[in-house]
Design a protein around this motif. Structure first.
Motif, short mmCIF file in Angstrom:
data_model
loop_
_atom_site.label_atom_id
_atom_site.label_comp_id
_atom_site.label_asym_id
_atom_site.label_seq_id
_atom_site.Cartn_x
_atom_site.Cartn_y
_atom_site.Cartn_z
N ILE A 116 49.92 28.71 49.58
CA ILE A 116 50.18 27.69 50.74
C ILE A 116 49.26 28.16 51.90
O ILE A 116 49.67 29.04 52.67
N PRO A 117 48.21 27.74 52.31
CA PRO A 117 47.35 28.42 53.26
C PRO A 117 48.03 28.06 54.74
O PRO A 117 47.75 28.72 55.55
N ASN A 118 48.77 27.08 55.09
CA ASN A 118 49.39 26.81 56.26
C ASN A 118 50.89 25.88 56.13
O ASN A 118 50.81 24.79 55.37
N ALA A 119 51.75 26.69 56.74
CA ALA A 119 53.00 25.96 56.46
C ALA A 119 53.89 26.55 57.78
O ALA A 119 53.73 27.93 58.38
N THR A 120 54.58 25.67 58.53
CA THR A 120 55.50 25.95 59.60
C THR A 120 56.66 26.49 59.19
O THR A 120 57.36 25.87 58.28
N LEU A 121 57.13 27.60 59.37
CA LEU A 121 58.41 28.32 59.16
C LEU A 121 59.61 27.72 60.22
O LEU A 121 59.32 27.59 61.24
N LEU A 122 60.65 27.23 59.33
CA LEU A 122 61.85 26.88 60.29
C LEU A 122 62.95 27.52 59.50
O LEU A 122 63.19 27.65 58.26
N ALA A 123 63.61 28.26 60.30
CA ALA A 123 64.67 29.52 59.85
C ALA A 123 65.87 29.44 60.68
O ALA A 123 65.78 29.49 61.84
N ASP A 124 67.06 29.76 60.20
CA ASP A 124 68.03 30.12 61.05
C ASP A 124 69.13 31.16 60.33
O ASP A 124 68.93 31.39 58.99
N LEU A 125 69.70 31.84 61.06
CA LEU A 125 70.71 32.80 60.45
C LEU A 125 71.85 31.99 59.92
O LEU A 125 72.76 31.33 60.79
N GLY A 126 72.42 32.44 58.81
CA GLY A 126 73.47 31.75 58.09
C GLY A 126 74.18 32.45 57.14
O GLY A 126 73.91 33.77 57.13
N GLY A 127 74.88 31.76 56.32
CA GLY A 127 75.62 32.63 55.30
C GLY A 127 77.17 32.72 55.64
O GLY A 127 77.58 32.39 56.66
N LYS A 128 77.95 33.51 54.96
CA LYS A 128 79.28 33.74 55.16
C LYS A 128 79.37 35.30 55.33
O LYS A 128 78.80 35.83 54.54
N LEU A 129 80.19 35.65 56.23
CA LEU A 129 80.25 37.22 56.37
C LEU A 129 81.71 37.65 55.55
O LEU A 129 82.62 37.64 56.18
N THR A 130 81.62 37.80 54.26
CA THR A 130 82.76 38.02 53.68
C THR A 130 82.54 39.15 52.84
O THR A 130 81.32 39.66 52.77
#
Length: 182
Positions: A116-130
């Protein structure tokens, strides 16, 4: 290995650099199906008389990054690293929205790579802390047109035979020519 199948995440790379472990069963190519306008006539009920293609299908990969360290937090979420001497001891999030665009390679266990030559990254910190799950960076890639005309938005190649254009020096591009060569 049978090259008629595509499966298994071997590595995910951003601008040529591996990004770490992807959570099992979290990778999805996503995207949208092709769209078409269906023209119907009174004389032919129940079936279109003409189908006009509108858009091609797209991909929009989503996955969870689980190998977290301060550097990967900065790589995926922006922000700042904090050091004591040479040792990185922390990370803080950015104060404003960040835009990270660039080239992505998804190298598959089956021997192919999705480029993929060009993609915009969308990210967030998630998940469960168990004690049975880990925090994760939830990643979505919005595939965009490359910054060079006539270059396709993505392609699939044998991992051991990537195009010459797929280098940092060449700008992480795909071949413009859509003809088949021997």
């Amino acid at each position: 290995m049978d090259k008629n199948f595509m499966y298994g995440i071997g590595a995910v790379k951003y601008m040529g650099k591996k990004v770490g472990y992807v959570e099992k069963n979290s990778f999805d190519l996503g995207g949208k199906k092709p769209e078409a306008a269906k023209i119907e006539a009174e004389q032919k009920p129940g079936v279109p008389v003409l189908v006009i293609p509108q858009t091609n299908g797209t991909i929009a990969p989503n996955f969870n990054m689980i190998q977290l360290n301060f550097e990967s937090l900065k790589q995926f979420l922006g922000g700042s690293l904090h050091k004591k001497g040479e040792k990185t001891v922390g990370w803080t999030s950015p104060n404003s929205a960040i835009i990270m665009e660039g080239a992505w390679e998804i190298a598959l266990v089956s021997g192919q790579s999705i480029l993929i030559p060009n993609a915009t990254l969308l990210a967030d910190l998630g998940g469960k802390l168990t004690l049975t799950e880990t925090a994760k960076i939830e990643v979505s890639l919005e595939v965009s047109a490359p910054k060079v005309d006539d270059v396709p938005p993505y392609g699939v190649f044998e991992s051991n035979s990537l195009p010459d254009e797929w280098t940092e020096e060449a700008g992480w591009l795909l071949p413009k020519d859509s003809t088949i060569s021997a």
